[in-house]
Design a protein around this motif. Sequence first.
Motif, PDB file in Angstrom:
ATOM      1  N   ILE A  71     -21.772  48.075  27.910  1.00 52.51           N
ATOM      2  CA  ILE A  71     -20.840  48.233  29.035  1.00 52.51           C
ATOM      3  C   ILE A  71     -19.397  48.064  28.553  1.00 52.51           C
ATOM      4  CG2 ILE A  71     -20.055  47.174  31.202  1.00 52.51           C
ATOM      5  CD1 ILE A  71     -23.097  46.581  31.736  1.00 52.51           C
ATOM      6  N   ALA A  72     -19.152  47.064  27.718  1.00 55.61           N
ATOM      7  CA  ALA A  72     -17.806  46.839  27.176  1.00 55.61           C
ATOM      8  C   ALA A  72     -17.363  48.022  26.316  1.00 55.61           C
ATOM      9  CB  ALA A  72     -17.763  45.541  26.367  1.00 55.61           C
ATOM     10  N   ALA A  73     -18.281  48.586  25.537  1.00 55.73           N
ATOM     11  CA  ALA A  73     -17.948  49.742  24.699  1.00 55.73           C
ATOM     12  C   ALA A  73     -17.587  50.948  25.555  1.00 55.73           C
ATOM     13  CB  ALA A  73     -19.114  50.068  23.772  1.00 55.73           C
ATOM     14  N   HIS A  74     -18.304  51.152  26.649  1.00 55.95           N
ATOM     15  CA  HIS A  74     -17.988  52.255  27.560  1.00 55.95           C
ATOM     16  C   HIS A  74     -16.626  52.040  28.211  1.00 55.95           C
ATOM     17  CE1 HIS A  74     -21.893  54.636  28.251  1.00 55.95           C
ATOM     18  NE2 HIS A  74     -21.971  54.023  27.073  1.00 55.95           N
ATOM     19  N   ALA A  75     -16.341  50.804  28.593  1.00 57.31           N
ATOM     20  CA  ALA A  75     -15.041  50.509  29.215  1.00 57.31           C
ATOM     21  C   ALA A  75     -13.905  50.782  28.238  1.00 57.31           C
ATOM     22  CB  ALA A  75     -14.997  49.059  29.695  1.00 57.31           C
ATOM     23  N   ALA A  76     -14.078  50.383  26.980  1.00 60.56           N
ATOM     24  CA  ALA A  76     -13.039  50.602  25.974  1.00 60.56           C
ATOM     25  C   ALA A  76     -12.780  52.087  25.747  1.00 60.56           C
ATOM     26  CB  ALA A  76     -13.427  49.924  24.657  1.00 60.56           C
ATOM     27  N   ARG A  77     -13.820  52.879  25.877  1.00 62.75           N
ATOM     28  CA  ARG A  77     -13.692  54.321  25.672  1.00 62.75           C
ATOM     29  C   ARG A  77     -13.416  55.061  26.974  1.00 62.75           C
ATOM     30  NH1 ARG A  77     -17.575  57.874  21.792  1.00 62.75           N
ATOM     31  NH2 ARG A  77     -16.049  59.509  21.439  1.00 62.75           N
ATOM     32  N   ARG A  78     -13.431  54.326  28.069  1.00 64.05           N
ATOM     33  CA  ARG A  78     -13.205  54.897  29.408  1.00 64.05           C
ATOM     34  C   ARG A  78     -14.182  56.035  29.705  1.00 64.05           C
ATOM     35  NH1 ARG A  78      -7.315  53.908  28.285  1.00 64.05           N
ATOM     36  NH2 ARG A  78      -6.769  52.256  29.743  1.00 64.05           N
ATOM     37  N   THR A  79     -15.453  55.739  29.469  1.00 62.77           N
ATOM     38  CA  THR A  79     -16.485  56.723  29.782  1.00 62.77           C
ATOM     39  C   THR A  79     -17.413  56.158  30.855  1.00 62.77           C
ATOM     40  OG1 THR A  79     -18.306  58.081  28.953  1.00 62.77           O
ATOM     41  CG2 THR A  79     -17.980  55.960  27.866  1.00 62.77           C
ATOM     42  N   GLY A  80     -17.765  57.004  31.766  1.00 58.96           N
ATOM     43  CA  GLY A  80     -18.710  56.619  32.810  1.00 58.96           C
ATOM     44  C   GLY A  80     -20.124  57.091  32.509  1.00 58.96           C
ATOM     45  N   ALA A  81     -20.340  57.569  31.278  1.00 60.25           N
ATOM     46  CA  ALA A  81     -21.672  58.046  30.890  1.00 60.25           C
ATOM     47  C   ALA A  81     -22.692  56.925  31.079  1.00 60.25           C
ATOM     48  CB  ALA A  81     -21.660  58.508  29.436  1.00 60.25           C
ATOM     49  N   PRO A  82     -23.909  57.275  31.460  1.00 50.71           N
ATOM     50  CA  PRO A  82     -24.921  56.234  31.666  1.00 50.71           C
ATOM     51  C   PRO A  82     -25.342  55.564  30.358  1.00 50.71           C
ATOM     52  CG  PRO A  82     -25.875  58.410  31.976  1.00 50.71           C
ATOM     53  CD  PRO A  82     -24.409  58.611  31.775  1.00 50.71           C
ATOM     54  N   ILE A  83     -25.823  54.354  30.489  1.00 49.10           N
ATOM     55  CA  ILE A  83     -26.427  53.608  29.391  1.00 49.10           C
ATOM     56  C   ILE A  83     -27.928  53.713  29.599  1.00 49.10           C
ATOM     57  CG2 ILE A  83     -26.748  51.304  28.405  1.00 49.10           C
ATOM     58  CD1 ILE A  83     -23.817  50.758  29.437  1.00 49.10           C
ATOM     59  N   ARG A  84     -28.641  54.006  28.530  1.00 50.25           N
ATOM     60  CA  ARG A  84     -30.090  54.218  28.622  1.00 50.25           C
ATOM     61  C   ARG A  84     -30.824  53.036  28.006  1.00 50.25           C
ATOM     62  NH1 ARG A  84     -33.756  57.488  25.372  1.00 50.25           N
ATOM     63  NH2 ARG A  84     -32.001  57.845  23.985  1.00 50.25           N
ATOM     64  N   ILE A  85     -31.857  52.580  28.692  1.00 50.13           N
ATOM     65  CA  ILE A  85     -32.687  51.475  28.218  1.00 50.13           C
ATOM     66  C   ILE A  85     -34.133  51.968  28.216  1.00 50.13           C
ATOM     67  CG2 ILE A  85     -33.473  49.113  28.621  1.00 50.13           C
ATOM     68  CD1 ILE A  85     -30.310  50.228  30.282  1.00 50.13           C
ATOM     69  N   CYS A  86     -34.795  51.820  27.065  1.00 52.75           N
ATOM     70  CA  CYS A  86     -36.175  52.278  26.924  1.00 52.75           C
ATOM     71  C   CYS A  86     -37.035  51.123  26.440  1.00 52.75           C
ATOM     72  CB  CYS A  86     -36.223  53.439  25.928  1.00 52.75           C
ATOM     73  SG  CYS A  86     -37.866  54.153  25.727  1.00 52.75           S
ATOM     74  N   CYS A  87     -38.131  50.850  27.145  1.00 49.72           N
ATOM     75  CA  CYS A  87     -39.093  49.801  26.773  1.00 49.72           C
ATOM     76  C   CYS A  87     -40.365  50.486  26.284  1.00 49.72           C
ATOM     77  CB  CYS A  87     -39.460  48.942  27.977  1.00 49.72           C
ATOM     78  SG  CYS A  87     -38.082  48.099  28.735  1.00 49.72           S
ATOM     79  N   VAL A  88     -40.822  50.095  25.106  1.00 49.95           N
ATOM     80  CA  VAL A  88     -42.042  50.664  24.554  1.00 49.95           C
ATOM     81  C   VAL A  88     -42.991  49.532  24.167  1.00 49.95           C
ATOM     82  CG1 VAL A  88     -43.051  52.186  22.818  1.00 49.95           C
ATOM     83  CG2 VAL A  88     -40.728  52.620  23.654  1.00 49.95           C
ATOM     84  N   PRO A  89     -43.955  49.235  25.029  1.00 55.52           N
ATOM     85  CA  PRO A  89     -44.953  48.217  24.675  1.00 55.52           C
ATOM     86  C   PRO A  89     -46.017  48.833  23.772  1.00 55.52           C
ATOM     87  CG  PRO A  89     -45.352  49.038  26.883  1.00 55.52           C
ATOM     88  CD  PRO A  89     -44.114  49.731  26.381  1.00 55.52           C
TER      89      PRO A  89
END
Length: 148
Positions: free
Chosen positions: A59-77
Amino acid sequence: MAAAANDRDAVEISIPPRTEYVAMVRNFVAEAVARQAGVDARRLEDLRVAVSEAVTNAIAAHAARRTGAPIRICCVPSPGRVEIGVYDRGGGFDPARVPEPPEPTDPHRLETEKGMGLWLMRIMSDDHSIATSRRGTEVRLVVHTSSG
């Protein structure tokens, strides 16, 4: 982790890069992990902390770059472990340039408010990696299903 996207047990979400979604991601990971992989309670809390740090950094990296692109989270059990990937489009960084936090016995540790995220991800997971480029960062966290 790219091959895991074809895994039938993989669970994935995307979130807006805003801090109010961190708790939701922690709960998502806990539910996905608890139901599918059987991680014990102590290790589950470790994973929740590590994932919170990875998502907060994204989230901090997106704010620094001023991008609203989504962050993706993938769980693989999978048998004996769970792998979490956090993918951002924040522009990347050099993990080797991030200084280690002061030792717990160092009085300056009490003055440290930032810079603990990578350290926490490392100590709260059984394995981790960070792949970064100008396009973004992929954090991979692995936790085994029992404390051993």
